[in-house]
Design a protein around this motif. Structure first.
Motif, short mmCIF file in Angstrom:
data_model
loop_
_atom_site.label_atom_id
_atom_site.label_comp_id
_atom_site.label_asym_id
_atom_site.label_seq_id
_atom_site.Cartn_x
_atom_site.Cartn_y
_atom_site.Cartn_z
N LEU A 1 0.97 -1.06 -0.18
CA LEU A 1 -0.18 0.26 0.29
C LEU A 1 0.89 1.61 0.27
O LEU A 1 1.51 1.06 1.14
N SER A 2 0.74 2.27 -0.60
CA SER A 2 1.58 3.19 -1.12
C SER A 2 0.66 4.91 -0.50
O SER A 2 -0.74 4.62 -1.33
N LEU A 3 0.56 5.04 0.35
CA LEU A 3 -0.19 6.13 0.57
C LEU A 3 -0.31 7.51 0.39
O LEU A 3 -1.27 8.42 -0.16
N ASP A 4 0.79 7.97 -1.23
CA ASP A 4 0.72 8.83 -1.86
C ASP A 4 -0.77 8.39 -2.72
O ASP A 4 -1.31 8.74 -3.05
N LYS A 5 -0.12 6.78 -3.21
CA LYS A 5 -1.90 7.00 -4.17
C LYS A 5 -2.71 6.63 -3.90
O LYS A 5 -4.04 7.02 -4.04
N GLU A 6 -2.86 6.43 -2.38
CA GLU A 6 -4.01 6.71 -1.90
C GLU A 6 -5.15 8.15 -1.17
O GLU A 6 -6.22 8.57 -1.31
N LEU A 7 -3.71 8.57 -0.68
CA LEU A 7 -3.86 10.21 -0.44
C LEU A 7 -3.53 11.46 -1.31
O LEU A 7 -4.74 12.21 -1.20
N VAL A 8 -2.96 11.00 -2.25
CA VAL A 8 -2.80 12.22 -2.65
C VAL A 8 -2.66 11.49 -4.51
O VAL A 8 -2.79 11.34 -5.64
N ARG A 9 -4.13 12.99 -5.36
CA ARG A 9 -4.80 12.74 -6.22
C ARG A 9 -4.12 13.03 -7.30
O ARG A 9 -3.82 12.91 -8.39
N ASN A 10 -3.34 14.60 -7.22
CA ASN A 10 -3.04 15.58 -8.05
C ASN A 10 -1.11 16.07 -7.82
O ASN A 10 -1.33 17.07 -6.71
N ARG A 11 0.00 15.31 -7.92
CA ARG A 11 0.70 15.32 -6.97
C ARG A 11 1.60 16.28 -7.35
O ARG A 11 1.99 17.15 -6.13
N GLU A 12 1.22 16.97 -8.60
CA GLU A 12 1.92 18.33 -8.91
C GLU A 12 1.70 19.59 -7.90
O GLU A 12 2.09 20.43 -7.99
N THR A 13 0.23 19.41 -7.86
CA THR A 13 -1.10 20.02 -7.41
C THR A 13 -1.10 20.05 -5.50
O THR A 13 -1.95 20.46 -5.07
N THR A 14 -0.80 19.03 -4.98
CA THR A 14 -0.64 18.81 -3.13
C THR A 14 -0.12 19.15 -2.89
O THR A 14 1.74 18.95 -3.02
N PHE A 15 0.00 19.40 -1.26
CA PHE A 15 0.21 19.61 -0.27
C PHE A 15 0.40 19.44 1.04
O PHE A 15 -0.94 19.12 0.54
N PHE A 16 0.71 19.07 1.64
CA PHE A 16 1.04 19.01 3.15
C PHE A 16 0.82 20.26 4.01
O PHE A 16 2.22 20.93 4.11
N ALA A 17 -0.44 19.84 5.26
CA ALA A 17 -0.22 21.64 5.92
C ALA A 17 -0.19 20.59 7.86
O ALA A 17 -1.37 19.64 7.67
N ARG A 18 0.90 21.09 8.48
CA ARG A 18 -0.07 20.72 10.30
C ARG A 18 -0.39 21.69 10.57
O ARG A 18 -0.42 23.34 10.20
N VAL A 19 -1.73 21.59 11.38
CA VAL A 19 -2.37 22.47 11.50
C VAL A 19 -1.99 23.10 12.75
O VAL A 19 -1.69 21.98 13.51
N SER A 20 -2.58 23.85 13.15
CA SER A 20 -1.55 24.50 14.36
C SER A 20 -2.91 25.94 15.18
O SER A 20 -4.04 26.70 14.26
N GLY A 21 -4.07 25.30 15.91
CA GLY A 21 -5.07 25.82 16.74
C GLY A 21 -5.76 24.81 16.66
O GLY A 21 -6.13 23.83 16.30
N GLN A 22 -7.44 25.52 17.47
CA GLN A 22 -8.52 25.29 17.78
C GLN A 22 -9.68 25.16 17.03
O GLN A 22 -10.65 25.18 17.35
N SER A 23 -9.81 26.06 15.84
CA SER A 23 -10.19 26.65 15.23
C SER A 23 -11.30 25.91 14.70
O SER A 23 -12.44 25.73 14.28
N MET A 24 -11.46 24.64 14.64
CA MET A 24 -11.93 23.74 13.11
C MET A 24 -11.95 22.05 13.85
O MET A 24 -12.08 20.78 13.35
N ILE A 25 -12.18 22.40 15.22
CA ILE A 25 -12.27 21.15 16.26
C ILE A 25 -13.68 20.37 15.65
O ILE A 25 -13.40 18.92 16.01
#
Length: 146
Positions: free
Chosen positions: A45-69
């Motif tokens: 299983l490759s998580l890239d294949k499962e979670l990334v539809r478009n490699r060139e336009t996909t980014f990851f970001a880490r959440v900071s804060g509680q506004s979307m809990i």
């Protein structure tokens, strides 16, 4: 991954990988009574294949804060963001607002845009012509540590 930090989110870009993925047992893990172990079907299983539809336009970001809990986005969760997806009403988006990045639910009605937090302790933000505003990308997945 390559990191790029802002005040509220830390962004990462996916790196190309030649790995075949991690071992994956495609059996379904029972949350009730234990299931017999003899039916394990081992795959890769490759998580890239499962979670990334478009490699060139996909980014990851880490959440900071509680506004979307209320939407299940908690401090230190990792977001998968696709910049090629069209912003639509009710999608969760990463936005650049007045010099800072934020993640909120989009509300689009009658030509007006609001950024809605999923925590009643935070105000809904109405976007006006005075705001510097860009919808940077749409959140497609959330990765959590347990």
């Amino acid at each position: 991954m390559i990191a790029n930090e802002s005040n509220s989110l830390t962004f990462f870009t996916p790196e190309a990988s030649n790995e075949l993925g991690t071992v994956f047992f495609d059996t379904g893990i029972s949350c009730g009574f234990p299931a017999p172990a003899e039916d394990f079907n081992e795959q890769r299983l490759s998580l890239d294949k499962e979670l990334v539809r478009n490699r060139e336009t996909t980014f990851f970001a880490r959440v900071s804060g509680q506004s979307m809990i209320g939407a299940g986005l908690e401090d230190n969760d990792l977001l998968v963001i696709d910049r090629s997806l069209e912003p639509q009403n009710n999608r969760i988006a990463v936005c650049f607002l007045d010099g800072e990045f934020t993640v909120k639910r989009l509300r689009v009605e009658q030509g007006e845009i609001w950024l809605k937090p999923e925590n009643p302790n935070y105000p809904i933000i109405k976007i006006t012509e005075e705001n510097e505003f860009i919808i940077w990308g749409i959140v497609t997945n959330v990765i959590k540590k347990v």
